[in-house]
Design a protein around this motif. Structure first.
Motif, PDB file in Angstrom:
ATOM      1  N   SER A 131       0.829  -1.208   0.000  1.00  0.00           N
ATOM      2  CA  SER A 131       0.000   0.000   0.000  1.00  0.00           C
ATOM      3  C   SER A 131       0.861   1.255   0.000  1.00  0.00           C
ATOM      4  CB  SER A 131      -0.949  -0.003   1.204  1.00  0.00           C
ATOM      5  OG  SER A 131      -0.237   0.050   2.419  1.00  0.00           O
ATOM      6  N   SER A 146       1.577   3.910  -3.233  1.00  0.00           N
ATOM      7  CA  SER A 146       1.105   5.278  -2.979  1.00  0.00           C
ATOM      8  C   SER A 146       2.250   6.282  -2.971  1.00  0.00           C
ATOM      9  CB  SER A 146       0.371   5.347  -1.634  1.00  0.00           C
ATOM     10  OG  SER A 146      -0.751   4.500  -1.628  1.00  0.00           O
ATOM     11  N   ALA A 162       4.160   8.518   4.292  1.00  0.00           N
ATOM     12  CA  ALA A 162       3.296   7.759   3.390  1.00  0.00           C
ATOM     13  C   ALA A 162       1.910   8.385   3.365  1.00  0.00           C
ATOM     14  CB  ALA A 162       3.213   6.310   3.850  1.00  0.00           C
ATOM     15  N   ILE A 178      -1.654   7.792   1.692  1.00  0.00           N
ATOM     16  CA  ILE A 178      -2.460   6.826   0.943  1.00  0.00           C
ATOM     17  C   ILE A 178      -3.849   7.413   0.740  1.00  0.00           C
ATOM     18  CG2 ILE A 178      -3.340   4.461   0.910  1.00  0.00           C
ATOM     19  CD1 ILE A 178      -1.101   3.734   2.875  1.00  0.00           C
ATOM     20  N   THR A 179      -4.167   7.739  -0.497  1.00  0.00           N
ATOM     21  CA  THR A 179      -5.468   8.351  -0.795  1.00  0.00           C
ATOM     22  C   THR A 179      -6.394   7.401  -1.551  1.00  0.00           C
ATOM     23  OG1 THR A 179      -4.524   9.326  -2.800  1.00  0.00           O
ATOM     24  CG2 THR A 179      -4.518  10.689  -0.823  1.00  0.00           C
ATOM     25  N   ASN A 180      -5.828   6.459  -2.291  1.00  0.00           N
ATOM     26  CA  ASN A 180      -6.643   5.511  -3.041  1.00  0.00           C
ATOM     27  C   ASN A 180      -7.420   4.619  -2.072  1.00  0.00           C
ATOM     28  OD1 ASN A 180      -7.067   2.712  -4.298  1.00  0.00           O
ATOM     29  ND2 ASN A 180      -6.604   3.966  -6.084  1.00  0.00           N
ATOM     30  N   LEU A 221      -6.136   0.974  -1.801  1.00  0.00           N
ATOM     31  CA  LEU A 221      -4.852   0.880  -1.106  1.00  0.00           C
ATOM     32  C   LEU A 221      -5.015   1.201   0.378  1.00  0.00           C
ATOM     33  CD1 LEU A 221      -2.457   2.550  -3.707  1.00  0.00           C
ATOM     34  CD2 LEU A 221      -2.854   0.111  -3.281  1.00  0.00           C
ATOM     35  N   LYS A 222      -5.935   2.099   0.704  1.00  0.00           N
ATOM     36  CA  LYS A 222      -6.181   2.412   2.108  1.00  0.00           C
ATOM     37  C   LYS A 222      -6.757   1.191   2.834  1.00  0.00           C
ATOM     38  CE  LYS A 222      -8.286   5.781   5.210  1.00  0.00           C
ATOM     39  NZ  LYS A 222      -8.681   4.749   6.184  1.00  0.00           N
ATOM     40  N   ASN A 277      -4.005  -1.216   3.422  1.00  0.00           N
ATOM     41  CA  ASN A 277      -3.196  -0.770   4.554  1.00  0.00           C
ATOM     42  C   ASN A 277      -3.899  -1.065   5.873  1.00  0.00           C
ATOM     43  OD1 ASN A 277      -0.761   0.974   5.454  1.00  0.00           O
ATOM     44  ND2 ASN A 277      -2.498   1.923   6.477  1.00  0.00           N
TER      45      ASN A 277
END
Length: 348
Positions: A33, A37, A45, A47-49, A52-53, A56
Motif C-alpha cells: 500500500s 502510494s 506515506a 495513501i489516498t486511493n 490501497l487504504k 493498509n
C-alpha cells in the motif's frame, strides 16, 4: 539447566512459528500500500486511493494481532490449550501498555507457566471438566493481567518519557553519538516502545525543519530485517526452515522500512539476534550521520529515497549496516540441528 534453556527456546519458537504468518500478512500488505502510494516530503506515506487504504488497514489489523498471537502460542507451548486464552489476553495488554513484543514474550511465559501450575492442582473429579475452560483461563488471566498492569505499566511509561527527554538533550551535541544511540533504540524492540521514542523524536524534528536526525533513523529502520534476511541467505544452515522462510519476508519488509520483519528472529534467539541488529543499526545510523543524510518523510527504508538528501550516503549507510548485522549474527550462531528442521516439517 541446559535442558530447561532448550525448552524455553522451544516455547519461543512455538510462538514465533504461529506469529510469522501474521507478520507476513501485515508487513506485505502495508508495504504494497505504501509502495504503490509513495511518500510526500514532510508527510510520509500518504495513501489516498480507497483500495490501497483498505489494504493498509487490513495489514495494520494483522500487525495489531502480532504480539497477542506471539504471547498466546508461547503459553500454548508451555501449557497446551489452557494457556492460549490467557496468553492472548497478556499479549493484548502488552500492546495497550506499549510494552512491544518483549512485553508479549514476558506475558506469554507468565501465562504459560501459571496455567501449567494451575493444571497441576489436584481437584475433585466433578471440577475437572471445567478446569480448562473456566478455572484455568480466568485465574491465569487475572494473574497475568495484574502483573502486566501493576508491574509493567507505570515503569514503562516513565522510562519512555525519560528517554524522550534524554534524546532532546542529546540533539544539541554530537550528531554521530546521537545517531549511534537512536540506531540502537530503533533495533532494540523493532517497533516497540523504545523504537517509537526514537522514531517519534526524529519525526518531530522534521516538523522543525531538521532532516538530518530522521535521515540516520531511516537508515537504521530497515537494517534489522534486511540484515537478517541477508544472513539467512549467507548461512542457511544456521537457521531453521521456518526462519529461512521468514528471511524472504524480512527482505521484502526491509525494503519498505518495516523493522518488525526482524521480530521472528529476535523472538526465537534474542541473545544473539538483538545485540547483532542493534550494532548493525547503530553503525548504519552513524554512517548516515557522517554523510549528513537527511530524510524529509517520517518513514524509513529504500522507499523514502525520493525524499532523501544525499541518496548515495543513505545507500552506503544501509549496505554497511546490513553487512555488519549479517556478519555478526552469523558469527554468533551455530548450525541448527537437523532434527529441528525435521520436526518443523512434520508439524507443518
Amino acid at each position: 539447566m541446559k535442558e530447561e534453556l532448550k525448552r524455553v527456546r522451544e516455547y519461543l519458537m512455538t510462538g514465533v512459528s504461529y506469529m510469522i504468518p501474521i507478520v507476513v500478512i501485515g508487513g506485505v500488505l502495508i508495504a504494497f500500500s505504501i509502495a504503490l502510494s509513495g511518500v510526500q516530503a514532510g508527510k510520509g506515506a500518504v495513501i489516498t486511493n480507497p483500495v490501497l487504504k483498505n489494504m493498509n488497514d487490513i495489514g495494520s489489523a494483522a500487525f495489531s494481532m502480532m504480539v497477542p498471537v506471539l504471547a498466546g502460542f508461547i503459553a500454548f507451548g508451555i501449557a497446551d490449550r489452557p494457556g492460549i486464552a490467557p496468553g492472548l489476553v497478556g499479549g493484548v495488554l502488552a500492546n495497550q501498555l506499549k510494552a512491544g513484543f518483549l512485553g508479549g514474550i514476558v506475558a506469554g511465559f507468565i501465562a504459560g507457566y501459571v496455567a501449567r501450575w494451575i493444571k497441576g492442582w489436584k481437584v475433585h473429579k466433578n471440577l475437572r471438566p471445567i478446569m480448562p475452560i473456566f478455572v484455568i483461563p480466568i485465574l491465569t488471566s487475572l494473574i497475568v493481567g495484574g502483573l502486566m498492569i501493576y508491574i509493567l505499566g507505570n515503569p514503562i511509561a516513565s522510562a519512555m518519557e525519560a528517554m524522550t527527554n534524554w534524546l532532546k538533550s542529546m540533539s544539541t551535541g554530537n550528531a554521530i553519538v546521537l545517531a549511534l544511540i537512536m540506531g540502537a533504540m530503533i533495533a532494540f524492540d523493532m517497533g516497540g516502545p523504545v523504537n517509537k521514542v526514537a522514531f517519534l523524536f526524529g519525526a518531530a524534528m522534521i516538523g522543525q525543519g531538521v532532516y538530518t536526525i530522521m535521515g540516520p533513523i531511516a537508515a537504521a529502520i530497515c537494517t534489522p530485517p534486511l540484515g537478517m534476511g541477508v544472513a539467512t541467505l549467507l548461512a542457511p544452515k544456521k537457521y531453521t526452515k521456518v526462519e529461512r522462510e521468514a528471511g524472504y519476508g524480512a527482505l521484502a519488509m526491509g525494503l519498505i522500512g518495516i523493522t518488525e520483519g526482524a521480530i521472528p528472529f529476535a523472538a526465537g534467539d534474542p541473545l544473539r539476534v538483538i545485540p547483532s541488529i542493534m550494532i548493525g543499526s547503530s553503525i548504519s545510523a552513524a554512517v548516515a550521520a557522517i554523510f549528513k543524510v537527511g530524510d524529509h518523510a517520517p518513514h524509513g527504508g529504500p522507499i523514502v529515497l525520493p525524499v532523501i538528501d544525499n541518496k548515495i550516503g543513505f545507500i552506503v549507510a544501509v549496505l554497511v549496516g546490513i553487512a555488519v548485522t549479517a556478519l555478526i549474527v552469523n558469527s554468533l550462531k551455530k548450525n541448527v540441528a537437523e532434527d529441528e528442521n525435521v520436526d518443523e516439517e512434520v508439524t507443518a
